[in-house]
Design a protein around this motif. Structure first.
Motif, PDB file in Angstrom:
ATOM      1  N   UNK A  44       0.657  -1.152  -0.206  1.00 18.82           N
ATOM      2  CA  UNK A  44       0.072   0.074  -0.085  1.00 18.82           C
ATOM      3  C   UNK A  44       0.992   1.311  -0.084  1.00 18.82           C
ATOM      4  N   UNK A  45       1.757   1.496   0.810  1.00 12.55           N
ATOM      5  CA  UNK A  45       2.630   2.515   0.764  1.00 12.55           C
ATOM      6  C   UNK A  45       3.530   2.688  -0.551  1.00 12.55           C
ATOM      7  N   UNK A  46       3.971   1.433  -1.123  1.00  9.84           N
ATOM      8  CA  UNK A  46       4.659   1.799  -2.392  1.00  9.84           C
ATOM      9  C   UNK A  46       3.747   2.171  -3.482  1.00  9.84           C
ATOM     10  N   UNK A  47       2.528   1.767  -3.274  1.00  7.47           N
ATOM     11  CA  UNK A  47       1.573   2.372  -4.390  1.00  7.47           C
ATOM     12  C   UNK A  47       1.448   3.702  -4.099  1.00  7.47           C
ATOM     13  N   UNK A  48       1.371   4.138  -2.869  1.00  6.66           N
ATOM     14  CA  UNK A  48       0.983   5.619  -2.528  1.00  6.66           C
ATOM     15  C   UNK A  48       2.393   6.350  -3.110  1.00  6.66           C
ATOM     16  N   UNK A  49       3.719   5.877  -2.591  1.00  7.52           N
ATOM     17  CA  UNK A  49       4.666   6.773  -3.349  1.00  7.52           C
ATOM     18  C   UNK A  49       4.639   6.824  -4.664  1.00  7.52           C
ATOM     19  N   UNK A  50       4.324   5.761  -5.510  1.00  3.96           N
ATOM     20  CA  UNK A  50       4.057   5.789  -6.985  1.00  3.96           C
ATOM     21  C   UNK A  50       3.284   6.988  -7.380  1.00  3.96           C
ATOM     22  N   UNK A  51       1.998   7.107  -6.552  1.00  3.46           N
ATOM     23  CA  UNK A  51       1.074   8.084  -6.795  1.00  3.46           C
ATOM     24  C   UNK A  51       1.636   9.550  -6.616  1.00  3.46           C
ATOM     25  N   UNK A  52       2.437   9.800  -5.820  1.00  4.01           N
ATOM     26  CA  UNK A  52       2.963  10.872  -5.624  1.00  4.01           C
ATOM     27  C   UNK A  52       4.427  11.136  -6.207  1.00  4.01           C
ATOM     28  N   UNK A  53       4.478  10.188  -7.165  1.00  7.21           N
ATOM     29  CA  UNK A  53       5.732  10.213  -8.148  1.00  7.21           C
ATOM     30  C   UNK A  53       7.068  10.297  -7.491  1.00  7.21           C
ATOM     31  N   UNK A  54       7.074   9.519  -6.380  1.00  8.25           N
ATOM     32  CA  UNK A  54       8.451   9.231  -5.409  1.00  8.25           C
ATOM     33  C   UNK A  54       9.007   7.597  -5.921  1.00  8.25           C
ATOM     34  N   UNK A  55      10.271   7.970  -6.208  1.00  7.60           N
ATOM     35  CA  UNK A  55      11.068   6.593  -6.531  1.00  7.60           C
ATOM     36  C   UNK A  55      11.128   5.747  -5.183  1.00  7.60           C
ATOM     37  N   UNK A  56      10.650   4.775  -5.187  1.00  3.99           N
ATOM     38  CA  UNK A  56      10.146   3.902  -3.795  1.00  3.99           C
ATOM     39  C   UNK A  56      11.726   2.954  -3.496  1.00  3.99           C
ATOM     40  N   UNK A  57      12.324   2.777  -4.582  1.00  4.53           N
ATOM     41  CA  UNK A  57      13.617   2.084  -4.537  1.00  4.53           C
ATOM     42  C   UNK A  57      13.450   0.761  -3.348  1.00  4.53           C
ATOM     43  N   UNK A  58      12.362  -0.147  -3.628  1.00  3.99           N
ATOM     44  CA  UNK A  58      12.300  -1.090  -2.929  1.00  3.99           C
ATOM     45  C   UNK A  58      13.462  -2.004  -2.774  1.00  3.99           C
TER      46      UNK A  58
END
Length: 441
Positions: free
Chosen positions: A57-71
């Motif tokens: 869920x947090x990865x999806x949220x980061x994607x929505x905000x245009x943040x490179x999550x680098x998991x």
């Protein structure tokens, strides 16, 4: 890691509440601090416990905000007390808020370390200078976590748990005190499971910290009175009080068309006796409660005996609370560190009737109403609940009647005064104080 602190700090915070969105006020205040420091250009991270679903869920949220999550995912294997092998992961990613999340697999952790085993193993670790034996799986866990600390290379580690207190001995360490029960001295020492597991060892390590942060003046006085421990008092990070959807100061709620009296986290030490007493003596008033970490099944069953108490589950979005209540009550009878929910309600113009327990008086920001209560002593009953002294309900009843069934102008005037005064209080806080304090340690 002594020496000069660079212009950009690297702050790692260790959270103990499980889940990435728990209702704990302390958790939310801690995360608010990281987000505020991040907005000033510092690098921030939190080590916490979560599930794979929460991470997704947090990865999806980061994607929505245009943040490179680098998991990235890291694994280790641990053997439980029955000899079964478990894989446990740590997932590291950048959140939508700019904070790095270092998430330990909460489900595997709970299976490998059930509470009745984790607590004595933690005690063994804290008292390792004696002949107590630390199990290999506990050592493996500590090394696994310490490896993530070293990878992040923090200038400061902020925490409120005993393991981190010892594990990070070679780092610049800041203990943030969110409860009196967390402190290894005083009448409430060890009254919450998992805190004060080894008071003597914890006190020894606590006194070696570079800084101890008390979130209220009440806690600061408590630490000095019972432990002779000097602490620094600072209010929670101001960003923790902003509207999570807009990032701005909350707007005033005009709830004069609502008639429910709300309460969050009903349990004995939060004022369950007062709540049930009010429900019994005020059958004409509707109460709604949101169960949280302190609400056990036996507490919920007790509330169900009252026809005018509606029980709701804990919510992520507190707008669900603000949407339906006319007033909030916070009848706590334990030594409250602060009471974020009180301040949050007042910032929206929702009147709050709170007890005078601990830091609740400060959370009220000088706004009516505060009602005296008889505090618990720390004594427990045979079910493990605090023994609550008899309470006088007269003032509670009078104020609730006035605000629910009195003149509309009385409610409207108090709502406006509550909103304006609490906003003035929040604007008066020096939001850079925690940043300066950390730099100067």
């Amino acid at each position: 890691m002594a020496g000069l602190i660079p212009s950009s700090m690297r702050v790692l915070l260790v959270q103990t509440a499980h889940g990435l969105t728990p209702s704990s006020g302390g958790y939310r205040a801690n995360l608010g601090l990281l987000r505020q420091l991040r907005s000033y250009g510092h690098v921030t991270a939190q080590l916490c416990y979560g599930s794979a679903t929460e991470v997704d869920e947090f990865i999806q949220l980061a994607t929505v905000f245009g943040v490179e999550h680098n998991l990235s995912t890291h694994y280790t294997y641990l053997i439980d007390s029955q000899g079964d092998i478990f894989q446990i992961w740590i997932k590291i990613f950048n959140g939508h808020d700019g904070v790095q999340y270092i998430v330990i697999d909460r489900n595997a952790f709970s299976r490998i370390f059930p509470l009745d085993e984790f607590i004595p193993q933690t005690r063994d670790y804290l008292e390792a200078s004696t002949n107590r034996r630390i199990t290999p799986r506990f050592q493996s866990l500590l090394l696994f976590i310490l490896g993530r600390f070293i990878d992040f290379d923090p200038t400061h580690v902020i925490f409120n748990d005993a393991i981190t207190l010892k594990l990070t001995f070679d780092f610049k360490r800041v203990c943030v005190v969110h409860t009196a029960e967390q402190l290894p001295f005083g009448p409430y020492c060890g009254q919450i499971t998992g805190h004060c597991i080894s008071p003597l060892a914890e006190e020894r390590y606590l006194r070696t910290c570079d800084g101890v942060w008390a979130v209220s003046e009440a806690l600061q006085r408590y630490a000095l009175q019972w432990g002779g421990l000097a602490t620094t008092h600072m209010v929670h990070s101001t960003i923790a009080y902003l509207d999570p959807n807009t990032g701005q100061l909350p707007l005033r709620r005009v709830n004069d068309d609502k008639y429910e009296v709300g309460m969050v986290n009903p349990c004995p030490h939060k004022g369950l006796d007062i709540l049930c007493g009010l429900a019994e003596r005020m059958p004409h008033v509707n109460f709604v409660v949101w169960a949280s970490w302190g609400s056990q099944l036996r507490h919920i069953e007790r509330m169900r005996r009252h026809h005018n108490i509606i029980i709701e589950p804990a919510v992520r979005d507190t707008n669900e609370i603000w949407d339906r209540i006319r007033i909030l009550i916070a009848p706590s009878v334990w030594f409250e560190a602060w009471g974020m929910i009180v301040t949050e309600a007042q910032l929206r113009g929702i009147p709050v009737i709170a007890s005078n327990a601990g830091g609740l008086v400060e959370a009220k920001a000088g706004v009516p109403y505060t009602v005296p209560v008889e505090l618990i002593t720390g004594q427990r009953d045979d079910q493990g609940d605090y023994v609550v002294p008899p309470q006088d309900l007269t003032a509670w009843i009078d104020i609730i009647n006035e605000l629910v069934h009195g003149l509309p102008s009385t409610y409207d005037l108090l709502s406006a005064a509550t909103y304006n005064s609490t906003h003035l209080w929040l604007r008066s806080i020096d939001e850079h104080e925690p940043e300066r304090w950390l730099r100067e340690l």
